[in-house]
Design a protein around this motif. Structure first.
Motif, PDB file in Angstrom:
ATOM      1  N   UNK A  88      33.258 -17.119 -30.714  1.00  0.00           N
ATOM      2  CA  UNK A  88      34.178 -16.738 -29.783  1.00  0.00           C
ATOM      3  C   UNK A  88      34.110 -14.882 -29.579  1.00  0.00           C
ATOM      4  N   UNK A  89      34.368 -14.937 -31.643  1.00  0.00           N
ATOM      5  CA  UNK A  89      34.339 -12.804 -31.809  1.00  0.00           C
ATOM      6  C   UNK A  89      33.398 -11.900 -31.247  1.00  0.00           C
ATOM      7  N   UNK A  90      32.418 -12.448 -31.587  1.00  0.00           N
ATOM      8  CA  UNK A  90      31.281 -12.482 -31.555  1.00  0.00           C
ATOM      9  C   UNK A  90      30.596 -12.429 -29.650  1.00  0.00           C
ATOM     10  N   UNK A  91      31.015 -13.091 -29.381  1.00  0.00           N
ATOM     11  CA  UNK A  91      31.018 -13.474 -27.815  1.00  0.00           C
ATOM     12  C   UNK A  91      31.431 -12.171 -26.979  1.00  0.00           C
ATOM     13  N   UNK A  92      32.435 -11.662 -27.816  1.00  0.00           N
ATOM     14  CA  UNK A  92      33.705 -10.494 -27.123  1.00  0.00           C
ATOM     15  C   UNK A  92      32.642  -9.279 -27.929  1.00  0.00           C
ATOM     16  N   UNK A  93      32.302  -8.811 -28.633  1.00  0.00           N
ATOM     17  CA  UNK A  93      31.705  -8.061 -29.528  1.00  0.00           C
ATOM     18  C   UNK A  93      30.218  -8.141 -28.175  1.00  0.00           C
ATOM     19  N   UNK A  94      29.835  -9.073 -27.972  1.00  0.00           N
ATOM     20  CA  UNK A  94      28.616  -8.995 -26.749  1.00  0.00           C
ATOM     21  C   UNK A  94      28.933  -8.506 -25.689  1.00  0.00           C
ATOM     22  N   UNK A 113      31.199  -8.917 -17.984  1.00  0.00           N
ATOM     23  CA  UNK A 113      31.577 -10.839 -18.404  1.00  0.00           C
ATOM     24  C   UNK A 113      31.941 -11.890 -18.137  1.00  0.00           C
ATOM     25  N   UNK A 114      31.404 -12.210 -16.451  1.00  0.00           N
ATOM     26  CA  UNK A 114      31.216 -13.676 -15.769  1.00  0.00           C
ATOM     27  C   UNK A 114      29.872 -13.590 -16.823  1.00  0.00           C
ATOM     28  N   UNK A 115      28.928 -13.132 -16.806  1.00  0.00           N
ATOM     29  CA  UNK A 115      27.804 -13.640 -16.826  1.00  0.00           C
ATOM     30  C   UNK A 115      27.050 -13.946 -18.463  1.00  0.00           C
ATOM     31  N   UNK A 116      27.948 -13.385 -18.860  1.00  0.00           N
ATOM     32  CA  UNK A 116      27.959 -13.575 -20.351  1.00  0.00           C
ATOM     33  C   UNK A 116      29.220 -14.941 -21.044  1.00  0.00           C
ATOM     34  N   UNK A 117      29.738 -15.380 -19.934  1.00  0.00           N
ATOM     35  CA  UNK A 117      30.632 -16.827 -19.520  1.00  0.00           C
ATOM     36  C   UNK A 117      32.682 -16.493 -20.508  1.00  0.00           C
ATOM     37  N   UNK A 121      35.832 -15.663 -19.733  1.00  0.00           N
ATOM     38  CA  UNK A 121      37.434 -15.994 -18.856  1.00  0.00           C
ATOM     39  C   UNK A 121      37.351 -14.486 -18.037  1.00  0.00           C
ATOM     40  N   UNK A 122      37.939 -15.500 -17.011  1.00  0.00           N
ATOM     41  CA  UNK A 122      38.244 -13.880 -16.179  1.00  0.00           C
ATOM     42  C   UNK A 122      40.397 -13.341 -17.073  1.00  0.00           C
ATOM     43  N   UNK A 123      40.790 -14.536 -18.283  1.00  0.00           N
ATOM     44  CA  UNK A 123      41.966 -14.114 -18.470  1.00  0.00           C
ATOM     45  C   UNK A 123      41.481 -13.153 -20.006  1.00  0.00           C
ATOM     46  N   UNK A 124      40.303 -13.046 -19.889  1.00  0.00           N
ATOM     47  CA  UNK A 124      39.360 -11.794 -20.996  1.00  0.00           C
ATOM     48  C   UNK A 124      39.225 -11.387 -20.562  1.00  0.00           C
ATOM     49  N   UNK A 125      38.435 -11.225 -20.141  1.00  0.00           N
ATOM     50  CA  UNK A 125      38.018 -10.051 -19.342  1.00  0.00           C
ATOM     51  C   UNK A 125      39.536  -9.521 -18.969  1.00  0.00           C
ATOM     52  N   UNK A 126      40.244  -9.873 -18.081  1.00  0.00           N
ATOM     53  CA  UNK A 126      41.432  -9.068 -16.871  1.00  0.00           C
ATOM     54  C   UNK A 126      41.590  -8.083 -18.648  1.00  0.00           C
ATOM     55  N   UNK A 127      42.414  -9.065 -19.994  1.00  0.00           N
ATOM     56  CA  UNK A 127      42.693  -7.881 -21.021  1.00  0.00           C
ATOM     57  C   UNK A 127      42.032  -6.810 -21.467  1.00  0.00           C
ATOM     58  N   UNK A 128      40.488  -7.306 -21.614  1.00  0.00           N
ATOM     59  CA  UNK A 128      40.220  -6.639 -21.761  1.00  0.00           C
ATOM     60  C   UNK A 128      40.012  -4.653 -21.184  1.00  0.00           C
TER      61      UNK A 128
END
Length: 177
Positions: free
Chosen positions: A29-35, A61-65, A67-74
């Protein structure tokens, strides 16, 4: 198309740095966050208006799946990790080698740089671009700290920086000779 090619090159380096060689490998998931962060930087880096930026980042964020909460945090709370070692500097996703230390004269503002959340995000974006040898154009009002952030990065990396202030009145002949 240029931004898409930049993203592909950044992801290639990201995968190489994390030892991902097989398309069937599981990705942490850490690499997904980096992507997600790389895609957001590549496609929204030129947008400074938060109301225009937010829907684009959410779509990415939605296109790379993500979550909305992680997008908001970013969007609201992302602060890159900052670590300075003797031979390299790590700022978020970037890892830059330091030049051999040359004793430099300390300037008056050498120690007065505040590593705020905003400055760390900007330093991460600049550092990733430098790591990927991409050109960088910093745009903003006078006195917002664009030059100061670059000077601080250069100081941390033991690099020499020549600052040339230009404006709309600057002519080509002013830079030559």
């Amino acid at each position: 198309v240029r931004d898409l090619m930049k993203l592909c090159e950044r992801l290639k380096v990201l995968f190489e740095n994390n030892g991902i060689t097989n398309p069937d490998e599981l990705i942490e998931s850490e690499i997904f966050d980096s992507i997600f962060a790389e895609a957001a930087d590549c496609f929204t880096g030129a947008i400074s208006e938060p109301r225009a930026l937010e829907p684009l980042v959410k779509t990415i964020g939605e296109s790379v799946e993500i979550s909305n909460s992680r997008i908001g945090l970013y969007l609201s709370k992302h602060v890159p990790q900052f670590d300075s070692y003797s031979d390299h500097l790590e700022i978020g996703r970037a890892k830059l080698p330091k030049a051999v230390s040359v004793l430099q004269k300390k300037s008056a503002n050498a120690t007065s740089f505040a590593t705020t959340n905003h400055s760390l995000r900007l330093m991460e974006q600049i550092s990733v671009s430098v790591q990927m040898t991409e050109p960088v154009l910093l745009v903003g009002e006078t006195g917002t700290g664009k030059t100061t952030v670059v000077q601080h990065l250069c100081r941390l990396l033991n690099k020499t920086l020549t600052v040339i202030n230009v404006s709309q009145q600057t002519e080509t002949g002013d830079l030559l000779g």
